[in-house]
Design a protein around this motif. Structure first.
Motif, PDB file in Angstrom:
ATOM      1  N   ASN A  27      -0.042 -12.704  -7.914  1.00 20.45           N
ATOM      2  CA  ASN A  27      -0.428 -11.490  -8.215  1.00 20.45           C
ATOM      3  C   ASN A  27       0.102 -11.277  -9.720  1.00 20.45           C
ATOM      4  O   ASN A  27      -0.536 -10.344 -10.401  1.00 20.45           O
ATOM      5  CB  ASN A  27       0.767 -10.434  -7.458  1.00 20.45           C
ATOM      6  N   THR A  33      -3.080  -7.375  -6.285  1.00 15.16           N
ATOM      7  CA  THR A  33      -1.895  -7.157  -5.651  1.00 15.16           C
ATOM      8  C   THR A  33      -2.071  -7.826  -4.260  1.00 15.16           C
ATOM      9  O   THR A  33      -1.257  -8.500  -3.612  1.00 15.16           O
ATOM     10  CB  THR A  33      -1.681  -5.661  -5.271  1.00 15.16           C
ATOM     11  N   TRP A  34      -3.093  -7.638  -3.525  1.00 15.07           N
ATOM     12  CA  TRP A  34      -3.023  -8.348  -2.096  1.00 15.07           C
ATOM     13  C   TRP A  34      -4.106  -9.499  -1.838  1.00 15.07           C
ATOM     14  O   TRP A  34      -4.728  -9.777  -0.865  1.00 15.07           O
ATOM     15  CB  TRP A  34      -3.999  -7.169  -1.410  1.00 15.07           C
ATOM     16  N   GLY A  93       3.010  -8.335  -1.986  1.00 10.98           N
ATOM     17  CA  GLY A  93       2.268  -7.317  -2.509  1.00 10.98           C
ATOM     18  C   GLY A  93       2.998  -5.812  -2.613  1.00 10.98           C
ATOM     19  O   GLY A  93       2.921  -5.061  -3.858  1.00 10.98           O
ATOM     20  N   MET A  96       5.262  -6.128  -5.773  1.00  7.88           N
ATOM     21  CA  MET A  96       4.324  -5.981  -6.810  1.00  7.88           C
ATOM     22  C   MET A  96       4.142  -4.427  -7.144  1.00  7.88           C
ATOM     23  O   MET A  96       4.193  -3.802  -8.169  1.00  7.88           O
ATOM     24  CB  MET A  96       3.195  -6.507  -7.054  1.00  7.88           C
TER      25      MET A  96
END
Length: 107
Positions: A27, A33-34, A93, A96
């Protein structure tokens, strides 16, 4: 070798921390993010898989049937361990997201 509850707990923590760390680093580097949460099922297939990658192109029907058989015959402990890795990627995730929201631009 007997698989005990101690081994299960250590494996759960290990997979959670391992995939949290991998997802966190990806990330940071890719700023997606994912990304690891979507890639994780492919990682699980490589972990469970007993067929060579080239066989998916040579004999796809047999290879996918073998993969489905391998996935359905996983023990409950294996499923819990693999799910803890997925949970680690999801928590990374959310971590982040929180860090970006609080102003940490490198994340």
């Amino acid at each position: 070798m007997q698989f005990t509850i101690v081994h299960l707990m250590i494996s759960i923590v290990l997979f959670f921390v391992l995939f949290f760390g991998i997802a966190f680093i990806l990330n940071m580097l890719l700023r997606m993010t994912w990304f690891m949460a979507f890639i994780y099922p492919i990682v699980v297939i490589f972990i469970v898989n007993k067929v060579k990658l080239i066989d998916y192109f040579r004999e796809p029907a047999k290879s996918f049937q073998t993969l489905l058989s391998d996935l359905t015959t996983l023990a409950a402990a294996d499923i819990v361990i693999l799910l803890s890795g997925l949970l680690g990627t999801i928590v990374a995730g959310f971590t982040m997201k929180v860090l970006r929201k609080r102003g940490y631009r490198m994340f």
